[in-house]
Design a protein around this motif. Structure first.
Motif: not given
Length: 902
Positions: A332-337, A342-349
């Motif tokens: 759901t999120t990514i770590l950048q410098t 938040p991510t653009a898309t995610s498999t949630s269900d």
């Protein structure tokens, strides 16, 4: 593939030519010729250390060079045998330790035997003073490691002994390999005890330190012994290696007829995967079998689960092993410098999952179906092809239907899931943090990828700060690349964003489960925590057994804590400790339970653990490696308690520390902390003051400072008189220190004191105390010339020790028996029993008694005019006396050595 390779590793200030004679003899030997190949491993070494623009490489550097060579040889040969001389054995052990720590133990199965000749496992004290002087002018990384009692070498040696020599199975971190350690018969550089180390198999070869590997002829006994060791490991080449996780089954031919598999894999950011060779090998085997099972890649946040899954997926894509490879991300999120985004898309269900599969398969007909029908259609579509399905970041999936759905997919589907939390599946790969060497390698790789150049100090700092977490390495290097001015070694490092991203969600879940107190307790000490100590401390904090079991299970499931089954200890990664203690938002949950209260519960539990271990120490011996971990926890806690002014807890912990200070010679630690505690402004109860002063008397006596010990006894007597109701343990301690001072001073009251102590111990029914006092009485009788009485008493007490299994007290009594036999002129009896009593002392005895026995054996050999053996035992005794700071013992050794070798 060739059958067998012999690899020879030379020692310090030597080279491959050291092996010329031995290799020529082997080549000419009809029993060996044609059955093995020969290679010598050469590395830079010299007597004088760093010079202008050059330096001697460290053992780690040489070991990494050996690893590079070994990985090439293992692809060419069915089996490998190592033969090392002197420092070469330490190089080999460093290589083994780094392979084990890196999870590459399975690659070592090709090694069938290791022969270590005159290896200084315990260091070498020869020419130590001039070596130190030269080392000050010309620093020498290799010479420092050869000094007696070097901690780094001791750690490496213990690691190899436990995970190679005593290992019983092959795992990513252990590999049993036959090993024998030889000492040279007339070696004055590496003594027998140092050459043997803690290895189980050992022997003696004729010759000096230099000539032991230069046999004079094919009939030389030393050559024949070495040849037999080599031949015992040589076997005919197998037709093929068995399929193991480190030797995966060959990939099946592509079922695609050469066309590219359908896939939606993300692009790989790097082609290198550092420190995960064994995990990759296992994944190749699993994916090659196509069992239809689910395999979990688990590990703490940032450990590289996604990177590993992506790497193996691309490898499968290029091998054309699967018709389709589908990547599903629940991230759901990514770590950048710049921070967490938040991510653009995610498999949630389940609907998201089946939609992504349908799109990857280019099945628009499935997309038009309602979600329940689409799920059925996807199963049918996947049944017609071979498919690798990867679901990343499973811990964020809330839809409970997904895992059962994955279990019901056709057997033609291989399924990988990655998760920070443990999932109930049979197949599992657990990712551990990178070791320091791998972390540094990853830092250098990331710097190179970003075209940055930084000094080694920065590389080491980033590797250490990251705690072996690959994502932390990448974030720190990324911040460096972005020119963050605050990214520098020191307290101003702004890494809150990174730590919150890695660990906050897991800590939040722990808080919901009521485990924050346990997590803070685990983060409290510097070392690992034995399970018994952890449970005891949590009970003191009001938790019940069922709650403790559930809480630890939750922490383990979230990969916030690790557990070592071999040592029965729990641990928390340093980077997680820092987050928990400094940055985690746990205050609302633990407002009623402060860190001070948690520490106050931990300290008595630690003291109780040490008291229990002290009992073990008396009965079964004690591994120094186990004590090293407890010692760090103990001394840090004492220091913190003194700073906080908590004198009662500090006194309790120091009293529990005392048996280990005596056994392992930690005299300075004990004396320094008790000096602080007994001085103003601290004020102890008289019973605690008397007990600590009695212990100080004993420590000073065993260090050889009898004058200070006698003065400390007077202070203890003064404090003892203030105790209204002394307990038996304190009275026993007072009898003990009175006795040892009286015997050492040959006081006319010594016999009366000892008889009173014997009566007291007999009344208490404490067998070990009774035997100990009788042993001191025997020493007094020897000093008084009453040898027959001493003989009868020693025989009686030794028999009692044997019946009671009290090996530790038996070591002390053996010192008295050796002195008695020398007084009777029975020098041969001392020599005949020397090996047995020294072996017992090495395992069970306190260091000072071990030293005393070496000294008495040296006296016996000196009387026989065997100067060389006498000097060897004197050197061993002196090393032990130096380690514990026993000045009188050192002076005695020097005086006898001056007589033997003026």
């Amino acid at each position: 593939m060739k059958p067998t390779l012999l690899i020879f590793i030379h020692g310090i200030a030597s080279g491959p030519q050291a092996w010329d004679i031995l290799i020529e003899l082997l080549k000419a030997d009809e029993k060996v010729a044609g059955r093995v190949d020969y290679q010598t491993f050469e590395y830079e070494t010299r007597l004088i250390g760093n010079r202008f623009l050059t330096r001697t490489p460290t053992y780690r550097t040489v070991a990494d060079k050996l690893r590079t060579r070994f990985l090439r040889y293992r692809e060419e040969y069915e089996q490998i045998i190592f033969v090392t001389h002197s420092q070469g054995g330490l190089v080999l052990q460093t290589f083994l330790s780094r392979m084990l720590a890196g999870g590459e133990a399975e690659k070592l199965t090709v090694i069938k035997k290791m022969v270590l000749i005159a290896c200084p496992n315990g260091g070498s004290g020869i020419f130590l003073t001039p070596r130190r002087s030269v080392g000050w002018l010309f620093p020498h990384a290799q010479e420092r490691r050869l000094r007696p009692l070097d901690e780094e070498i001791a750690d490496i040696h213990r690691h190899v002994v436990s995970q190679v020599d005593k290992a019983d199975r092959v795992s990513p971190n252990s590999c049993p390999i036959p090993l024998i350690a030889f000492a040279a018969e007339s070696d004055g550089i590496v003594l027998r005890a140092s050459a043997y180390g803690h290895f189980r198999s050992h022997g003696i070869l004729p010759g000096s330190h230099k000539t032991v590997i230069r046999p004079s002829s094919p009939t030389d006994p030393g050559y024949l012994d070495l040849r037999n060791e080599i031949l015992g490991a040589v076997r005919p080449a197998a037709s093929a290696r068995p399929a193991t996780p480190s030797s995966p089954a060959p990939l099946r031919p592509a079922s695609t007829g050469g066309r590219t598999a359908l896939h939606n894999l993300p692009r790989m950011t790097t082609s290198r995967l550092i420190g995960r060779d064994s995990e990759l090998a296992y994944l190749r085997t699993f994916l090659g079998q196509r069992t239809g099972e689910i395999l979990l890649i688990e590990g703490t946040a940032g450990a590289g689960k996604t990177t590993l899954a992506l790497h193996i997926s691309h490898e499968m894509l290029h091998s054309n092993q699967y018709d389709t490879i589908i990547w599903l991300s629940a991230r759901t999120t990514i770590l950048q410098t710049s921070g967490e985004v938040p991510t653009a898309t995610s498999t949630s269900d389940l609907a998201d999952l089946t939609t992504t599969i349908a799109i990857t398969l280019d099945r628009r007909d499935l997309l038009r179906l309602p979600p329940p029908q689409r799920a059925i259609g996807v199963v049918a579509a996947l049944a017609e092809m071979s498919c690798l399905l990867v679901l990343d970041n499973f811990e964020t999936v809330a839809d409970t239907r997904i895992l059962p759905y994955l279990r019901d997919l056709p057997q033609s589907c291989s399924i990988l899931i990655t998760s920070r939390r443990r999932v109930d599946v049979r197949r599992r790969v657990s990712l551990q943090p990178l070791n320091p060497g791998q972390s540094a390698e990853l830092v250098r790789s990331e710097l190179e990828r970003r075209h940055l150049s930084r000094p080694p100090t920065t590389v080491d700092w980033i590797a250490e700060t990251s705690g072996g977490i690959p994502l932390a390495v990448q974030w720190l290097v990324g911040r460096l690349a972005s020119g963050a001015p605050h990214l520098a070694p020191g307290p101003e490092l702004d890494d809150d964003e990174m730590l919150r991203y890695l660990f906050q969600s897991a800590v939040d879940h722990v808080s919901d489960e009521g485990g924050s107190v346990a997590l803070r307790l685990l983060a409290h000490p510097p070392g690992t925590i034995p399970s018994r100590l952890l449970e005891n401390a949590l009970l003191r904090l009001g938790m019940q057994h069922p709650d403790i079991t559930r809480t630890i299970s939750v922490l383990s499931t979230l990969n916030l804590v690790g557990y070592d089954q071999v040592t029965d200890r729990y641990s928390v990664l340093p980077i997680i400790k820092r987050f928990v203690l400094e940055k985690a938002s746990l205050d609302t949950v633990t407002s009623a339970m402060t860190m001070e209260q948690i520490g106050d519960a931990y300290v008595p539990a630690l003291a109780e653990h040490l008291r229990i271990e002290a009992d073990v120490l008396w009965r079964t011996g004690y591994e120094l490696g186990d004590w090293d971990r407890d010692r760090a926890n103990c001394l840090t806690s004492i220091h913190n308690l003194l700073n906080q002014g908590k004198v009662d807890l500090a006194a309790e912990l120091l009293q529990a520390f005392y048996p280990f200070a005596i056994t392992f010679g930690h005299f300075d630690d004990f004396l320094a902390h008790t000096s602080t505690l007994l001085a103003p402004p601290f004020q102890l109860a008289p019973i605690d003051g008397a007990r600590l002063k009695a212990h100080r008397t004993s420590v000073l006596f065993h260090s050889g400072d009898v004058d200070r010990a006698e003065m400390e006894l007077a202070r203890a007597e003064q404090e003892y008189r203030l105790v209204l109701a002394p307990d038996d343990a304190l009275t026993d301690s007072m009898f003990f220190v009175r006795s040892i001072i009286a015997v050492s001073r040959r006081s006319p009251t010594a016999e009366a004191i000892l008889n009173e102590a014997v009566t007291f111990a007999r009344r208490r029914g404490v067998v070990w105390a009774l035997i100990g006092f009788q042993g001191w009485l025997a020493l007094h009788l020897i000093d008084m010339g009453r040898l027959d009485e001493a003989d009868g008493l020693l025989r009686e007490t030794l028999a009692r020790c044997a019946a009671d299994g009290d090996h530790r007290t038996a070591v002390f009594l053996n010192v008295g028996m050796a002195r008695l036999r020398l007084a009777l002129g029975e020098h041969d009896k001392v020599i005949d029993s020397a090996d047995d009593v020294l072996a017992l002392a090495r395992k069970y005895g306190e260091d000072h008694n071990w030293a005393h026995l070496h000294y008495e054996v040296a006296r016996a050999y000196a009387h026989r005019d065997d100067t060389r053996t006498a000097l060897n035992h004197l050197a061993a005794a002196r090393e032990l006396y130096v380690r514990i700071g026993a000045g009188v013992g050192i002076e005695s050794c020097d005086a006898l050595r001056a007589q033997l070798a003026p």
